[in-house]
Scaffold this active site. Structure first.
Site, PDB file in Angstrom:
ATOM      1  N   TYR A   1       0.813  -1.284   0.173  1.00  0.00           N
ATOM      2  CA  TYR A   1      -0.051   0.237  -0.017  1.00  0.00           C
ATOM      3  C   TYR A   1       0.647   1.353  -0.067  1.00  0.00           C
ATOM      4  O   TYR A   1       0.526   2.182   0.905  1.00  0.00           O
ATOM      5  CB  TYR A   1      -1.169  -0.071   1.079  1.00  0.00           C
ATOM      6  CG  TYR A   1      -1.742  -1.357   1.430  1.00  0.00           C
ATOM      7  CD1 TYR A   1      -2.665  -1.683   0.574  1.00  0.00           C
ATOM      8  CD2 TYR A   1      -1.346  -2.030   2.533  1.00  0.00           C
ATOM      9  CE1 TYR A   1      -3.333  -2.820   0.755  1.00  0.00           C
ATOM     10  CE2 TYR A   1      -2.114  -3.309   2.668  1.00  0.00           C
ATOM     11  CZ  TYR A   1      -2.933  -3.723   1.805  1.00  0.00           C
ATOM     12  OH  TYR A   1      -3.718  -4.917   2.090  1.00  0.00           O
TER      13      TYR A   1
ATOM     14  N   TYR B   1     -12.868  -6.825   5.598  1.00  0.00           N
ATOM     15  CA  TYR B   1     -11.716  -6.988   4.783  1.00  0.00           C
ATOM     16  C   TYR B   1     -11.541  -8.383   4.560  1.00  0.00           C
ATOM     17  O   TYR B   1     -11.494  -9.151   5.649  1.00  0.00           O
ATOM     18  CB  TYR B   1     -10.475  -6.062   5.367  1.00  0.00           C
ATOM     19  CG  TYR B   1      -9.342  -6.511   4.670  1.00  0.00           C
ATOM     20  CD1 TYR B   1      -9.067  -5.572   3.819  1.00  0.00           C
ATOM     21  CD2 TYR B   1      -8.477  -7.466   4.988  1.00  0.00           C
ATOM     22  CE1 TYR B   1      -8.042  -5.926   2.906  1.00  0.00           C
ATOM     23  CE2 TYR B   1      -7.264  -7.640   4.148  1.00  0.00           C
ATOM     24  CZ  TYR B   1      -7.233  -6.935   3.297  1.00  0.00           C
ATOM     25  OH  TYR B   1      -6.006  -7.134   2.569  1.00  0.00           O
TER      26      TYR B   1
ATOM     27  N   ASP C   1     -14.545 -15.908   7.853  1.00  0.00           N
ATOM     28  CA  ASP C   1     -13.033 -15.659   7.455  1.00  0.00           C
ATOM     29  C   ASP C   1     -12.490 -15.279   8.711  1.00  0.00           C
ATOM     30  O   ASP C   1     -12.636 -14.114   9.374  1.00  0.00           O
ATOM     31  CB  ASP C   1     -13.020 -14.340   6.565  1.00  0.00           C
ATOM     32  CG  ASP C   1     -11.679 -13.921   6.230  1.00  0.00           C
ATOM     33  OD1 ASP C   1     -10.759 -14.323   6.980  1.00  0.00           O
ATOM     34  OD2 ASP C   1     -11.467 -12.921   5.529  1.00  0.00           O
TER      35      ASP C   1
ATOM     36  N   LYS D   1      -2.609 -16.541   8.325  1.00  0.00           N
ATOM     37  CA  LYS D   1      -2.143 -15.741   9.381  1.00  0.00           C
ATOM     38  C   LYS D   1      -1.185 -16.685  10.349  1.00  0.00           C
ATOM     39  O   LYS D   1      -0.354 -17.020  10.169  1.00  0.00           O
ATOM     40  CB  LYS D   1      -2.773 -14.586  10.094  1.00  0.00           C
ATOM     41  CG  LYS D   1      -3.088 -13.715   8.851  1.00  0.00           C
ATOM     42  CD  LYS D   1      -3.664 -12.361   9.604  1.00  0.00           C
ATOM     43  CE  LYS D   1      -4.128 -11.273   8.638  1.00  0.00           C
ATOM     44  NZ  LYS D   1      -2.978 -10.468   8.019  1.00  0.00           N
TER      45      LYS D   1
HETATM   46  C1  LIG Z   1      -9.840 -11.084   7.700  1.00  0.00           C
HETATM   47  C2  LIG Z   1      -8.730 -11.380   6.635  1.00  0.00           C
HETATM   48  N1  LIG Z   1      -9.063 -12.016   5.539  1.00  0.00           N
HETATM   49  C3  LIG Z   1      -8.186 -12.042   4.623  1.00  0.00           C
HETATM   50  C4  LIG Z   1      -7.085 -11.386   4.770  1.00  0.00           C
HETATM   51  C5  LIG Z   1      -6.052 -11.594   3.708  1.00  0.00           C
HETATM   52  O1  LIG Z   1      -4.757 -12.381   4.083  1.00  0.00           O
HETATM   53  P1  LIG Z   1      -3.407 -12.424   3.271  1.00  0.00           P
HETATM   54  O2  LIG Z   1      -2.726 -11.042   3.491  1.00  0.00           O
HETATM   55  O3  LIG Z   1      -2.536 -13.382   3.833  1.00  0.00           O
HETATM   56  O4  LIG Z   1      -3.768 -12.375   1.793  1.00  0.00           O
HETATM   57  C6  LIG Z   1      -6.912 -10.848   6.057  1.00  0.00           C
HETATM   58  C7  LIG Z   1      -5.339  -9.917   6.076  1.00  0.00           C
HETATM   59  O5  LIG Z   1      -5.282  -8.857   6.788  1.00  0.00           O
HETATM   60  C8  LIG Z   1      -7.796 -10.664   6.725  1.00  0.00           C
HETATM   61  O6  LIG Z   1      -7.677  -9.906   7.887  1.00  0.00           O
END
Ligand SMILES: Cc1ncc(COP(=O)(O)O)c(C=O)c1O
Length: 430
Positions: free
Chosen positions: A23, A151, A252, A281
């Site tokens: 970013y 997100y 998610d 993560k």
């Molecule tokens: C809730 C959520 N989903 C998906 C992602 C995307 O993960 P990545 O950065 O490993 O692609 C993130 C990243 O911050 C996230 O917080």
């Protein structure tokens, strides 16, 4: 020490002129700080400065850095096989990891797809939901529904269900699929629940049920879209609506999974089980990129019985043995530690040490859930200036928008949480 062991100076000018960081602008990049090593919860810069880490490398390094057990898992595996294609082959690290994932995730989730990153896990979840309805002969369920302020990652399908304003959908207009956005959950975690929220939500289901394959949401915590902690009843109500209107629920857990909110998975706060769950993560222990998408027998069977007969995804590095070995070791380490106690401690320290920020005129709100501490301020934070002050005071924090938050490694000692919070206070006390 021979030359072989001395690290050459990091070419920061080359970095500035040639390397894109997350970013950032290529012409006016934010400053980057050269790091030479990290150990436990301490990051060492090339300049020799040592920083207390408040970010756990974007929430992944839950055990801290240079962990002896994770290092051993990695080095043991590297001498056996660092990678082998997953198409037509399998191996113990992947099998062992998937066994553990099936064991620790909610009961109906029995089928595991290993992917490369959080965003890809979300892509896979979306594909699963679309393929499921196609295989049932229901062709018009091609839309997704989600809440504002979410997100889910930066790849296109994932981005299409991120908050349209935060993720600048306008930049990709015409290319980005358009989905259905409901209002962001507004009743706060632990406060009173406003039942109206579910009535409004139901009206979207009534209007769009025929077209919607799945509802995707971050359970309990909306992370990068605003660090909102929302009410468990919203999530349980959403789960009921999904069942009632024949819409799959994708949770998610990429940011919340593996204990961060005080439960192993945030869905447990609401006692629900999604049809599809994404994890990432913290699964990696902060070592090597890896994620997973889990689903139930029912959805997997549906997909497999469809015309395609297969799940249409297969990354080159799927099930990478190094990443899987470390993930196994990381999960074992978590499960054999008293992790609930650690999160409770971090929670009480974050509450105690961030509380003074609430009295500052620059601060709108302080909130803490599990091992997540958030200070929401009244004005957009100047990231470069804020980070410079952090470095000068020996901590690493990366704010975004009006949010300064801490998601430290679980091993962070009390005095370091105090220091992180005190630095935030000192910078905001103007
Ligand atoms: C809730 C959520 N989903 C998906 C992602 C995307 O993960 P990545 O950065 O490993 O692609 C993130 C990243 O911050 C996230 O917080």
């Amino acid at each position: 020490m021979s030359d072989k062991y001395t690290q050459p100076k990091i070419d920061i000018e080359f970095d500035k002129n040639h390397i894109w960081h997350p970013y950032t602008s290529m012409t006016e990049p934010l400053p980057v700080y050269p790091v030479v090593s990290a150990n436990k919860n301490i990051i060492t810069l090339e300049s020799g400065e040592q920083l207390i880490d408040g970010m756990a490398s974007w929430w992944s390094a839950i055990h801290g850095y240079n962990n002896a057990i994770l290092n051993e898992a990695l080095t043991n595996q590297v001498s056996k096989m660092s990678h082998i294609m997953f198409g037509g082959m399998t191996h113990a690290p992947a099998v062992n990891l998937c066994k553990k994932l099936v064991e620790i995730t909610p009961e109906p989730l029995t089928k595991v797809f290993l992917a490369d990153s959080g965003s890809v896990a979300v892509e896979v979840a979306i594909k699963m939901s679309l393929q499921y309805w196609q295989s049932q002969g229901i062709k018009n369920k091609t839309k997704l529904m989600t809440v504002a302020k979410g997100y889910h990652g930066d790849t296109f399908a994932a981005m299409s269900v991120c908050d349209p304003i935060n993720s600048m959908h306008s930049l990709y207009q015409g290319f980005l699929p358009e989905h259905i956005f409901t209002p962001a959950p507004s009743s706060r975690f632990g406060e009173e629940f406003d039942e109206n929220e579910l009535e409004i939500l139901e009206s979207y289901f009534i209007e769009h049920q025929q077209d919607v394959a799945a509802f995707i949401i971050e359970p309990i915590v909306q992370n990068a879209g605003g660090m909102n902690f929302y009410h468990c009843d919203y999530l349980s109500g959403l789960s009921r609506l999904c069942d009632k209107y024949n819409v799959l629920l994708i949770c998610d857990e990429i940011a919340t999974g593996f204990g961060r909110t005080g439960k192993m998975f945030a869905v447990e706060h609401a006692n629900i089980s999604p049809d599809i769950m994404c994890i990432g993560k913290a699964i990696t222990g902060g070592y090597m990129t890896l994620s997973a998408t889990l689903t139930s027998d029912k959805i997997a069977k549906g997909i497999s019985e469809g015309a395609a007969g297969v799940m249409m995804h297969g990354p080159t590095f799927m099930g990478n043995p190094l990443a899987c070995s470390v993930a196994c070791a990381s999960i074992d380490l978590l499960l054999t530690s008293s992790w609930q106690r650690k999160i409770e401690d971090l929670n009480s320290w974050l509450i105690e040490f961030l509380a003074p920020c609430d009295d500052l005129s620059t601060v709108k709100n302080v909130r803490v859930l599990g091992a997540i501490g958030v200070v929401e301020v009244n004005n957009i934070v100047d990231v470069a200036a804020f980070q410079k002050q952090c470095i000068e005071q020996g901590v690493w924090i990366r704010p975004f928008g009006k949010l300064i938050y801490l998601m430290p490694p679980y091993i962070t000692p009390k005095e370091d949480i105090k220091k992180l919070a005190n630095v935030i206070y000192s910078i905001l006390d103007i």
